[in-house]
Enzyme design. Sequence first.
Site, PDB file in Angstrom:
ATOM      1  N   HIS A   1      -2.825  -7.125 -23.028  1.00 34.48           N
ATOM      2  CA  HIS A   1      -2.205  -6.636 -21.794  1.00 34.48           C
ATOM      3  C   HIS A   1      -1.331  -7.742 -21.204  1.00 34.48           C
ATOM      4  O   HIS A   1      -1.770  -8.900 -21.140  1.00 34.48           O
ATOM      5  CB  HIS A   1      -3.297  -6.219 -20.806  1.00 34.48           C
ATOM      6  CG  HIS A   1      -2.738  -5.628 -19.557  1.00 34.48           C
ATOM      7  ND1 HIS A   1      -2.243  -4.340 -19.511  1.00 34.48           N
ATOM      8  CD2 HIS A   1      -2.560  -6.149 -18.320  1.00 34.48           C
ATOM      9  CE1 HIS A   1      -1.782  -4.104 -18.295  1.00 34.48           C
ATOM     10  NE2 HIS A   1      -1.967  -5.177 -17.553  1.00 34.48           N
TER      11      HIS A   1
ATOM     12  N   ARG B   1      -1.841   5.059 -25.115  1.00 32.73           N
ATOM     13  CA  ARG B   1      -2.772   6.128 -24.731  1.00 32.73           C
ATOM     14  C   ARG B   1      -4.124   5.548 -24.386  1.00 32.73           C
ATOM     15  O   ARG B   1      -4.537   4.574 -25.005  1.00 32.73           O
ATOM     16  CB  ARG B   1      -2.979   7.082 -25.910  1.00 32.73           C
ATOM     17  CG  ARG B   1      -1.880   8.007 -26.032  1.00 32.73           C
ATOM     18  CD  ARG B   1      -1.842   8.838 -27.266  1.00 32.73           C
ATOM     19  NE  ARG B   1      -0.547   9.435 -27.212  1.00 32.73           N
ATOM     20  CZ  ARG B   1      -0.236  10.462 -26.442  1.00 32.73           C
ATOM     21  NH1 ARG B   1      -1.164  11.084 -25.751  1.00 32.73           N
ATOM     22  NH2 ARG B   1       0.990  10.889 -26.371  1.00 32.73           N
TER      23      ARG B   1
ATOM     24  N   ASN C   1      -7.604  -5.032 -27.032  1.00 34.71           N
ATOM     25  CA  ASN C   1      -6.310  -4.660 -26.459  1.00 34.71           C
ATOM     26  C   ASN C   1      -5.628  -5.912 -25.927  1.00 34.71           C
ATOM     27  O   ASN C   1      -6.295  -6.853 -25.496  1.00 34.71           O
ATOM     28  CB  ASN C   1      -6.519  -3.669 -25.313  1.00 34.71           C
ATOM     29  CG  ASN C   1      -5.203  -3.199 -24.705  1.00 34.71           C
ATOM     30  OD1 ASN C   1      -4.234  -2.913 -25.433  1.00 34.71           O
ATOM     31  ND2 ASN C   1      -5.133  -3.132 -23.389  1.00 34.71           N
TER      32      ASN C   1
ATOM     33  N   GLY D   1       6.220  -2.939 -31.759  1.00 36.36           N
ATOM     34  CA  GLY D   1       5.360  -3.539 -32.776  1.00 36.36           C
ATOM     35  C   GLY D   1       5.540  -5.031 -32.961  1.00 36.36           C
ATOM     36  O   GLY D   1       5.184  -5.567 -34.022  1.00 36.36           O
ATOM     37  N   SER D   2       6.013  -5.738 -31.944  1.00 33.58           N
ATOM     38  CA  SER D   2       6.180  -7.194 -32.135  1.00 33.58           C
ATOM     39  C   SER D   2       4.815  -7.888 -32.195  1.00 33.58           C
ATOM     40  O   SER D   2       4.668  -8.896 -32.902  1.00 33.58           O
ATOM     41  CB  SER D   2       7.067  -7.795 -31.046  1.00 33.58           C
ATOM     42  OG  SER D   2       6.416  -7.825 -29.808  1.00 33.58           O
ATOM     43  N   ASN D   3       3.832  -7.380 -31.488  1.00 35.21           N
ATOM     44  CA  ASN D   3       2.486  -7.962 -31.619  1.00 35.21           C
ATOM     45  C   ASN D   3       1.902  -7.684 -33.000  1.00 35.21           C
ATOM     46  O   ASN D   3       1.248  -8.549 -33.589  1.00 35.21           O
ATOM     47  CB  ASN D   3       1.556  -7.440 -30.518  1.00 35.21           C
ATOM     48  CG  ASN D   3       1.718  -8.216 -29.228  1.00 35.21           C
ATOM     49  OD1 ASN D   3       1.326  -9.370 -29.142  1.00 35.21           O
ATOM     50  ND2 ASN D   3       2.344  -7.589 -28.233  1.00 35.21           N
TER      51      ASN D   3
HETATM   52  C1  GAR Z   1       3.265  -5.731 -25.014  1.00 40.59           C
HETATM   53  O1  GAR Z   1       3.892  -6.466 -23.992  1.00 40.59           O
HETATM   54  C2  GAR Z   1       1.840  -5.380 -24.619  1.00 40.59           C
HETATM   55  O2  GAR Z   1       1.193  -6.390 -23.905  1.00 40.59           O
HETATM   56  C3  GAR Z   1       2.081  -4.164 -23.754  1.00 40.59           C
HETATM   57  O3  GAR Z   1       3.062  -3.428 -24.451  1.00 40.59           O
HETATM   58  C4  GAR Z   1       3.899  -4.344 -25.152  1.00 40.59           C
HETATM   59  C5  GAR Z   1       3.977  -3.905 -26.602  1.00 40.59           C
HETATM   60  O4  GAR Z   1       4.938  -4.671 -27.297  1.00 40.59           O
HETATM   61  N1  GAR Z   1       0.875  -3.397 -23.562  1.00 40.59           N
HETATM   62  C6  GAR Z   1       0.546  -2.835 -22.398  1.00 40.59           C
HETATM   63  O5  GAR Z   1       1.257  -2.869 -21.413  1.00 40.59           O
HETATM   64  C7  GAR Z   1      -0.787  -2.139 -22.399  1.00 40.59           C
HETATM   65  N2  GAR Z   1      -1.161  -1.743 -21.059  1.00 40.59           N
HETATM   66  P1  GAR Z   1       4.999  -4.626 -28.870  1.00 40.59           P
HETATM   67  O6  GAR Z   1       5.053  -3.145 -29.280  1.00 40.59           O
HETATM   68  O7  GAR Z   1       6.274  -5.336 -29.215  1.00 40.59           O
HETATM   69  O8  GAR Z   1       3.778  -5.319 -29.425  1.00 40.59           O
END
Ligand code: GAR
Length: 199
Positions: free
Chosen positions: A109, A91, A107, A12-14
């Site tokens: 990526h 998912r 999203n 959940g850092s984003n």
């Molecule tokens: C992030 O690096 C995001 O770009 C990636 O998962 C991580 C989630 O980090 N998403 C994917 O790879 C989607 N295909 P977070 O939970 O700290 O936000």
Amino acid sequence: MKRLAVLASGRGSNLQAIIEAVRSGALTLEIVGVASDRPEAQALARAEAAGIPAAVFPPRQYENRRAHEAAILRWLQELEVDIVALAGYLRILSPGFIQALGCPILNIHPSLLPAFPGLNAQSQALAYGVKVSGCTVHFVDEGVDSGPIISQEAVPVLPHDTLESLSERILEAEHRLYPKALQLVAEGLERPERRSARG
Ligand code: GAR
């Protein structure tokens, strides 16, 4: 103000970057809910700490994927969301879910799409040997990481990078990029008929 819900499966850092951008006034929308498919997701604790309603939808509590998505859809509809942001939500959403929701879904990526879609984008970039990778925010369509791009930020791949060091550098860029891309949508940017990056 537009109403945003965030779906997250993990750290959940984003989500945290989005919460902080709203707090600082850089992002002008209201975060009305955070949902996860995993009860242990740190994203849920971050939501609670920020006073945002959090919900968990563990897939095994539902008969099948359709029932699982229907429950999430009902929750989003009750919250009257205008925008949904996937932030490490692992998912794939079915075409039926995307159509029924009928609002923009974004999203993030960790690569410069269309390079390295799918899982482990940072490992794919290292294995391929590119000098530049980065991150992409895009509208979600029926494919995997294939929807129209909103924003991208390039990140160098350095000679001695490990998976951890590259992922960390890309993550810092993600935290800048996602709030900016969301702000464009909060200000009315819609999923385009034709592709063209905006910011
Ligand atoms: C992030 O690096 C995001 O770009 C990636 O998962 C991580 C989630 O980090 N998403 C994917 O790879 C989607 N295909 P977070 O939970 O700290 O936000």
